[in-house]
Design an enzyme around this catalytic site. Structure first.
Site, PDB file in Angstrom:
ATOM      1  N   ASP A 161       0.864  -1.175   0.000  1.00 34.34           N
ATOM      2  CA  ASP A 161       0.000   0.000   0.000  1.00 34.34           C
ATOM      3  C   ASP A 161       0.906   1.231   0.000  1.00 34.34           C
ATOM      4  O   ASP A 161       2.041   1.187   0.470  1.00 34.34           O
ATOM      5  CB  ASP A 161      -0.889  -0.040   1.250  1.00 34.34           C
ATOM      6  CG  ASP A 161      -2.032   0.954   1.148  1.00 34.34           C
ATOM      7  OD1 ASP A 161      -2.160   1.621   0.097  1.00 34.34           O
ATOM      8  OD2 ASP A 161      -2.797   1.070   2.116  1.00 34.34           O
ATOM      9  N   ASP A 209      -3.135   7.478  -3.953  1.00 31.37           N
ATOM     10  CA  ASP A 209      -4.444   8.071  -4.251  1.00 31.37           C
ATOM     11  C   ASP A 209      -4.940   8.900  -3.080  1.00 31.37           C
ATOM     12  O   ASP A 209      -4.374   8.849  -1.986  1.00 31.37           O
ATOM     13  CB  ASP A 209      -5.454   6.966  -4.581  1.00 31.37           C
ATOM     14  CG  ASP A 209      -5.665   6.031  -3.408  1.00 31.37           C
ATOM     15  OD1 ASP A 209      -4.655   5.677  -2.739  1.00 31.37           O
ATOM     16  OD2 ASP A 209      -6.810   5.661  -3.124  1.00 31.37           O
ATOM     17  N   CYS A 221     -16.608 -20.944  18.351  1.00 33.38           N
ATOM     18  CA  CYS A 221     -15.720 -21.231  17.233  1.00 33.38           C
ATOM     19  C   CYS A 221     -14.978 -22.515  17.584  1.00 33.38           C
ATOM     20  O   CYS A 221     -14.871 -22.872  18.756  1.00 33.38           O
ATOM     21  CB  CYS A 221     -14.744 -20.059  17.076  1.00 33.38           C
ATOM     22  SG  CYS A 221     -13.402 -20.365  15.901  1.00 33.38           S
ATOM     23  N   CYS A 281     -11.814 -23.205  16.047  1.00 31.02           N
ATOM     24  CA  CYS A 281     -10.448 -23.087  15.525  1.00 31.02           C
ATOM     25  C   CYS A 281      -9.471 -23.609  16.579  1.00 31.02           C
ATOM     26  O   CYS A 281      -9.838 -23.782  17.740  1.00 31.02           O
ATOM     27  CB  CYS A 281     -10.144 -21.633  15.138  1.00 31.02           C
ATOM     28  SG  CYS A 281      -9.672 -20.566  16.518  1.00 31.02           S
ATOM     29  N   CYS A 294      -9.671 -21.646  19.810  1.00 32.44           N
ATOM     30  CA  CYS A 294     -10.919 -21.740  20.576  1.00 32.44           C
ATOM     31  C   CYS A 294     -11.200 -23.164  21.046  1.00 32.44           C
ATOM     32  O   CYS A 294     -11.999 -23.369  21.956  1.00 32.44           O
ATOM     33  CB  CYS A 294     -12.085 -21.213  19.741  1.00 32.44           C
ATOM     34  SG  CYS A 294     -11.850 -19.482  19.296  1.00 32.44           S
TER      35      CYS A 294
END
Lengths: 489, 489
Positions: free
Chosen positions: B86, B121, B271, B273, B276
């Site tokens: 970026d 930009d 969750c 995962c 978790c």
């Protein structure tokens, strides 16, 4: 048995009960363990979230009776958490007669130290003719009565049968209540779930709930698919048992809360459990079946307990309605099933807490939440000390009352309070007709109730077509008159 | 650049494009890596599912310029996967002027070997006045033109700006297309997401998509919340970048596809995962903040990539509409946002594949799917060789055509084919008014089109109220007359 209810939402709750091997927090799933086929070692089930397991006393009786009598069922399985034993009635349904009596299997369950024992009930399948269902039920009730003798220190689960005959389901629940169980286990429903007949399932649960006291522990026998957990918990079910995690794995099927997937159809694993984070679908497809079966069973357990935790968290946050209303989108039969709760207003009204943190609108189902009706009832009693009352659809305007779907009429001083003030609702133009009609219905009741007052209703033209046949004490004023004229043309 | 589209659904797609450091499969998320703050080592991001990362060239330029020029950005971060840089325009938006020119930062990105470079930009915030937005955009366009010179072997991402002015967004897209980017990056939208202004976001995406060819890669700048991934992909976005996983973790916030949770409010981790499944909320709350931050960031990444995989699988199964229609229930602002796709029929019709495996009804949004309109158009051309045509609402009856909401009229010979034959839809009595009206609208068009024929419409009484003002060539017959009489009373 004491069932301590810690928190509740809709008709669901987080609860705790004590067994001989410790406390169990509900809602929860009992993974089913086959004493002779070890897929995942029972002692490892805790890591997935299991607090209690289920096994089949009939199979143990047939194959490892002496060992079980000597060691007890916990040492037999190698677990230190509570164990519920099933009596073999599923085998009865599948294979017909068993070579065992109700008394024998009850006595056996008690002797091997089962924490929750179950009599040998007759699971009548759906759509059985009435007489068959009734006769089966009579046998079940007799066997449940006998069960009391064998209870000892165990808890007693009493099956609720009656096929798809709702009056028999209620009769079964009433009789079980008289006998006095610790757990009430709704049985004979697996064929309904296998064929996605969720409407029938929802009706059975609600009819049974209408008979049992709120602090009864409800087990849904054979319900192991995470797709229905949120709906079932929201209707007041506390326990599920899952043989599904293993049966589906054997068949290369992958459970998700939005349905079953065949492994062969999966290009991506839509889950982040330790299995799905580690393997790709191709790796699973290419490995040995025996290894894959274990991994799929593990995934199936992870995702099932994940759904239970998500539901419990929703109960804590009091947004179980929102969760259910999202989950029912996964299959139109669940959508249909949930929509019949409209017919069971009374029981929902009793259970669902009135005050919550927030109200998120998700679709027409949100209109069926008790709070909408309760709000409409409550505001009838708001005192009006004016002769001419201004009602507006535009919150930016000064008025005495506002119209906000689906709630209906809101006194200006309540516009910041729950439910309306804590609600997130799309603008009327983007809402379903049902929500607008619900609001208009509330408005009409309010106007009727205050027929001695004069009302001026100031609305934008969008509302005009909904505000027909209002009483004579009402004048309607259109806020954007030009559009109004267009409409009348 | 070639963007190979592998599969598609709604306006979304699974695609592949080549960079200097290998292929990237979309849709995907670029985890944002701060070159100076290591939370999760960038080389470990692959294990969560990352195929490409993003970092900030401006920060590298300010703090580690020489090292980066020597090593290149990949060695600097320690990764072998593609890196997008970026330009610092976010810092520009937050802090005002930067001490760097567009040319300098572009040249720097190119020199350090970035796989995707971005000009500097001007990200105009939402609701900026028109002239400001236009003037900002003019600068952005000039800088985008200059960027071509610095492209080298890198891919070039051209930001699309214009604030909430839709014509400026379109102008920006048109100009970027003329310049010719490899990726089109919709920018300036983070404030919209932070304030749940999803309607504005959806409009911006759709207006931009209406200008760009279908094989343009679309990046949604700063969109890192899994809550919006399904909607954004369904509208044709391919790339997301997530600094959110880290920013939210720092703040003890826990991402889910249905919103953000504060860790302090979590009693259960909803969750499965690896994080978790291993920890309880209390264990997380009680550990050192630095340790917790890493674990939360890991969860946030796991859950974000899980959602991406779920979306990709839905594209493969052609049920992305169903997924989106379920996901939008998580916040009424998403529901509102999705409902405006009705205004963008034309572009949806172009993208959405006509033939799919199935059609699951989820609510009024299902009526907006292109297949419903396309079906209604298509059956106008069905030839009718009879003088008197029988239409029925009851599939059990013999008829030439059937009425089935939301589709409308179905020729008997098409009752088994897609979409109707592969649809799961609740019975009419349980459907939203909009679905019934959609069917009636289709019926009326069909009757008008065949004004030379005579029609007999056999319906049950439920349908009577919807079948008003039909043309004169139609006779209605009620299948359950008694109820019909009741209704007329």
């Amino acid at each position: 048995m004491d069932f301590e209810i810690i928190d509740k939402d809709v008709m669901g709750r987080i609860g705790k009960f004590e067994t001989n091997h410790g406390k169990v927090e509900t809602p929860t799933i009992l993974p089913v363990v086959n004493p002779n086929i070890e897929l995942i070692p029972p002692k490892d089930l805790k890591k997935f979230g299991a607090e209690i397991v289920m096994t089949n006393a009939y199979i143990i009786y047939k194959t490892r009776r002496d060992e079980a009598l000597e060691k007890g069922v916990h040492r037999l399985l190698g677990v230190d958490i509570p164990v519920m034993t099933d009596s073999g009635s599923y085998q009865l349904m599948i294979y017909g007669d068993l070579e065992i009596t109700n008394e024998e299997i009850l006595s056996f369950q008690s002797k091997i130290g089962s924490d929750i024992i179950v009599p040998l009930d007759i699971p009548t399948p759906p759509d059985a003719d009435y007489d068959t269902a009734l006769n089966d039920l009579k046998v079940t009730i007799e066997r449940e009565k006998s069960a009391l003798t064998f209870k000892g220190k165990s808890l007693l689960a009493l099956p609720i049968q009656g096929s798809t005959h709702l009056d028999l389901r209620k009769l079964s629940a009433k009789e079980a209540l008289k006998i006095g169980g610790d757990v009430y286990a709704i049985g004979g429903i697996v064929p309904l779930m296998d064929t996605y007949r969720f409407q029938d399932l929802v009706r059975i649960i609600l009819e049974v709930k209408s008979v049992l006291p709120s602090n009864s522990v409800i087990h849904l026998f054979g319900a192991g698919h995470p797709m229905i957990f949120s709906v079932a918990v929201a209707l007041g079910c506390d326990l599920f048992d899952s043989a599904a995690y293993a049966i589906y794995a054997k068949d290369d099927r992958y459970l998700t809360p939005y349905g079953t997937k065949k492994l062969e159809d999966l290009h991506y694993l839509p889950c982040s459990c330790p299995i799905c984070s580690k393997y790709s679908p191709n790796e699973l497809k290419e490995m040995e079946k025996s290894e894959r079966e274990i991994l799929l069973a593990e995934h199936n357990l992870y995702v099932s307990f994940e759904e239970i935790r998500r539901i419990k968290q929703a109960i804590r946050e009091n947004n179980l309605f929102e969760l259910v209303e999202s989950r029912i989108r996964v299959h139109p039969n669940l959508l249909k099933a949930w929509r019949i709760i409209r017919e069971y207003k009374d029981i929902l009204d009793i259970y669902d807490p009135f005050i919550k943190q927030s109200f998120f609108y998700t679709g027409i189902e949100s209109c069926y939440r008790p709070v909408v009706r309760k709000h409409q009832d409550r505001i009838l009693n708001v005192e009006i000390d004016k002769e001419e009352v201004v009602i507006s659809t535009d919150e930016g305007e000064l008025a005495d009352f506002y119209i906000k779907p689906p709630f209906g009429v809101i006194p200006a001083e309540m516009i910041e309070s729950y439910p309306v003030g804590h609600s997130e609702v799309p603008q009327a133009e983007l809402m379903e007709e049902e929500a607008l009609k619900m609001a208009v219905e509330g408005l009409k009741r309010f106007l009727d109730y205050h027929s001695d007052k004069r009302f001026k209703i100031r609305v934008n033209s969008f509302w005009m077509k909904y505000l027909k046949n209002l009483p004579k004490n009402v004048v309607i004023e259109c806020l954007d008159r030009r559009k109004d004229l267009d409409l009348q043309e």
